[in-house]
Design an enzyme around this catalytic site. Structure first.
Site: not given
Length: 666
Positions: A116, A158, A164-165, A292
């Protein structure tokens, strides 16, 4: 085009890919774990190959086993679905090295998005808006604390690798940072194998809007408009829709152009999703690219009329994108919700078990179902507990919401608990109806949408009783017809007795209360007395899937169902479920357990133990952390006291209700 494709996944996405391949005349190969030996995707495919044990790391995450199955079966390509290895650059590279085609982006593109931090830096250099924060490699806790203080609070921690959290924490003041950082790093390391984090400014009341992008091997990149996923709980999407009720045409165009630029920045090929966080004033910031297909891709398919899996296959085979940007249209409105085996009343704990009954609405031009299970299948503890995706489409948003409410009312799950009642209440909430919900709303106001057992209206009890009586009469007649004397008077379930009108006793359990009804009559005409009722039911019958009946002069037409164990009635807004219990009474002992023990709420693995024998603990103090069904569960002391014994260690796999910690008796 390919002759044979292997699907390196399971559940509804594997079934979805198999059906599209069948439409195109492509043979399919499924892979399955020991837990999925009889799963629907393994049954639907032309071939099915076992690849290991029930845990993902022993099967669906074993790239070498999947490649071996592909080679042995003669497949030319591998479709990764979503989850598992779908965003694993090493696997994509290994597929290509084996001479096969990976139906997804290049490994190099994945690696650019795998971090990220690196992704934000790359996007910022290309002029794509990003949220201010810290993405550096220096992960010293003191440095991270200093950067957090510089960015200001609230801020978000993060996991730099993942999605996906998982590995995400909101920190609202400096004193909370250290503990949140430790928890986030631990979860990130467990889920993704790396504990690096990034920090970014937390945007208050944001919208989550994502843009579907597609690229081919010929340099063309386009977007297929947006999906809004702002209804979230703990960063997990609950409702997805297209188009967004928030975007203006001008903002839609700007975000689409930014998404295409983001995809071009990493030389993107195949299907992907560029996710943005959008502020209340329309300011938007890049979050990540999911390299994806997304779980919520059906809403895009319904409004565009396109088959995105077919596009994936064609692009992977070297074909050009079927359409140019100017040819992409959006018609009507689509909404998707996910039916899960989970218990909203118990903190949405994932469930497992056999689907004793699974009734879903009939597919139509307005209703689509993507499911990986059928009635009789088992939801296992090893994978995501999703039962099905329910997607509706209509001319506009109000009509689509009405379709969704009707479709949810037609759903019935018996076996593991489900989130259907929660979804029914959520899609009627003013924030959803008005399109004003933001990503933090449900976490702040969850009590507003959690289903509660409401008082049972007398008419609904009468209708539930009528449904049971009709069921019992039909069952008796069927048994008699199959017996040696189909004309026996003893096979007529009309309650007749010599010298007086017969009476049947119906007993239910609802909201902890036992309800007893005395019923006279038969064949849809009944007099019901007891449990505060004295009602007459006339003309009760099942017509076109609905129970039609007159209750004390008022006509009803409702969804109703009954069998030997239960009855349910849906009044158009909510479902009332009653358990049928024996007519005889018995003493009910006190529930097992109590305040002296901490038990596992579900099967899972112990990842952290903070307690030891003799330790004095406070009420609510965290004693253990479990990992189960892709989530961490914090187990806390039910009261203040002294730990008598710790009966689990880090790494132990424990069964549901296993006692993990005991406190000394008060």
């Amino acid at each position: 085009m390919f002759e044979k494709v292997l699907i390196a996944n399971r559940g509804e996405i594997a079934c979805r890919v198999i059906r599209t391949c069948r439409k195109l005349g492509i043979r399919t190969v499924a892979v399955y774990s020991e837990a999925d030996a009889h799963a629907q995707h393994a049954r639907l495919a032309d071939e099915a190959w076992p690849i290991g044990g029930p845990r993902p790391q022993d099967s669906y995450l074993r790239g070498e086993a999947i490649l071996a199955a592909a080679k042995a079966s003669g497949a030319q390509a591998i479709h990764p679905g979503y989850g598992f290895l779908s965003e694993n650059a090493d696997f994509a590279e290994a597929v290509e090295a084996a001479g096969l085609v990976f139906i997804g982006p290049r490994a190099a593109s994945m690696r650019k998005m795998g971090s990220k931090a690196g992704a934000k830096q790359l996007m910022q250099a290309r002029g794509v808006p990003v949220v201010p924060g810290y993405t550096g490699e220096d992960q010293d806790p003191d440095r991270l604390q200093a950067e957090a203080d510089r960015i200001g609070y609230p801020l978000m921690i993060k996991a730099a690798h993942g999605g996906g959290g998982k590995g995400m924490r909101i920190v609202r003041e400096a004193g909370e940072f250290a503990a949140a950082l430790e928890s986030c790093q631990r979860e990130a390391a467990g889920a993704f194998g790396r504990d690096r984090v990034l920090l970014e400014r937390y945007i208050g009341e944001p919208r989550h809007i994502e843009i579907q992008v597609f690229g081919d091997h010929h340099g063309q990149v386009i977007h297929l408009n947006e999906r809004e996923c702002s209804a979230q709980r703990r960063y997990q999407k609950v409702v997805e829709e297209s188009p967004s009720p928030f975007l203006t045409p001008e903002l839609r165009q700007r975000m689409g152009e930014a998404a295409v630029e983001a995809a071009r920045a990493i030389d993107y090929v195949n299907a992907g999703t560029v996710e943005f966080i959008v502020g209340p004033e329309g300011d938007f910031y890049f979050m990540e690219i999911n390299t994806r297909l997304q779980v919520e891709h059906p809403v895009t398919e319904l409004v565009t009329g396109l088959d995105l899996v077919e596009w994936q296959l064609r692009v992977a085979a070297g074909e050009r994108l079927p359409r140019h940007q100017g040819e992409i249209e959006s018609r009507g409105h689509a909404i998707e919700v996910r039916l899960y085996a989970e218990d909203p009343a118990a903190g949405f704990l994932p469930g497992s078990g056999k689907l004793e009954r699974l009734r879903l609405p009939a597919a139509s031009a307005h209703v689509r179902l993507d499911a990986g299970v059928v009635e009789g299948d088992t939801v296992t503890i090893h994978y995501d507990p999703m039962i099905a995706k329910l997607i509706v489409h209509d001319a506009d948003r109000p009509r689509a919401l009405a379709r969704l409410r009707e479709a949810l009312a037609d759903c019935e799950v018996v076996g593991p608990k489900s989130n259907i009642a929660f979804l029914e209440k959520l899609v009627r909430h003013p924030r959803v109806v008005n399109g004003t919900i933001h990503t933090a709303y449900l976490d702040r106001h969850l009590e507003d949408v959690l289903p509660k057992e409401e008082p049972l209206p007398p008419a609904m009890l009468a209708l539930a009783a009528a449904a049971c009586l009709l069921h019992d009469e039909a069952a008796t007649l069927a048994a008699t017809a199959a017996g040696c004397d189909p004309y026996s008077p003893w096979g007529i379930a009309d309650g007749w007795r010599l010298g007086h009108a017969g009476e049947r006793l119906l007993c239910f359990h609802y909201r902890g209360e036992r309800l007893e009804l005395h019923a006279r009559g038969s064949a849809g005409s009944y007099h019901l007395a007891g449990a505060g009722l004295d009602l007459r039911v006339a003309g009760a019958a099942f017509v076109a899937g609905r129970l039609v009946a007159d209750v004390d002069g008022r006509q009803y037409r409702v969804r109703a169902d009954a069998d030997d164990q239960r009855a349910s009635v849906h009044d158009g807004e909510q479902r009332f479920r009653l358990e049928r219990v024996p007519a005889f009474r018995f003493d009910e002992g006190e529930a097992a357990g109590g305040s002296d023990r901490i038990s596992a709420p579900m099967p899972g693995r112990v990842v952290l133990v903070r307690a030891e024998a003799g330790q004095v603990v406070a009420e609510g103090q965290e004693l253990l952390v479990m990992e189960a069904m892709k989530m961490e569960l914090s187990l806390r002391a039910p009261r203040a006291g002294t730990v008598a014994a710790v009966q689990a260690a880090v790494g132990d796999f424990v069964d549901a209700d296993a006692v993990l910690v005991k406190l000394e008796a008060e």
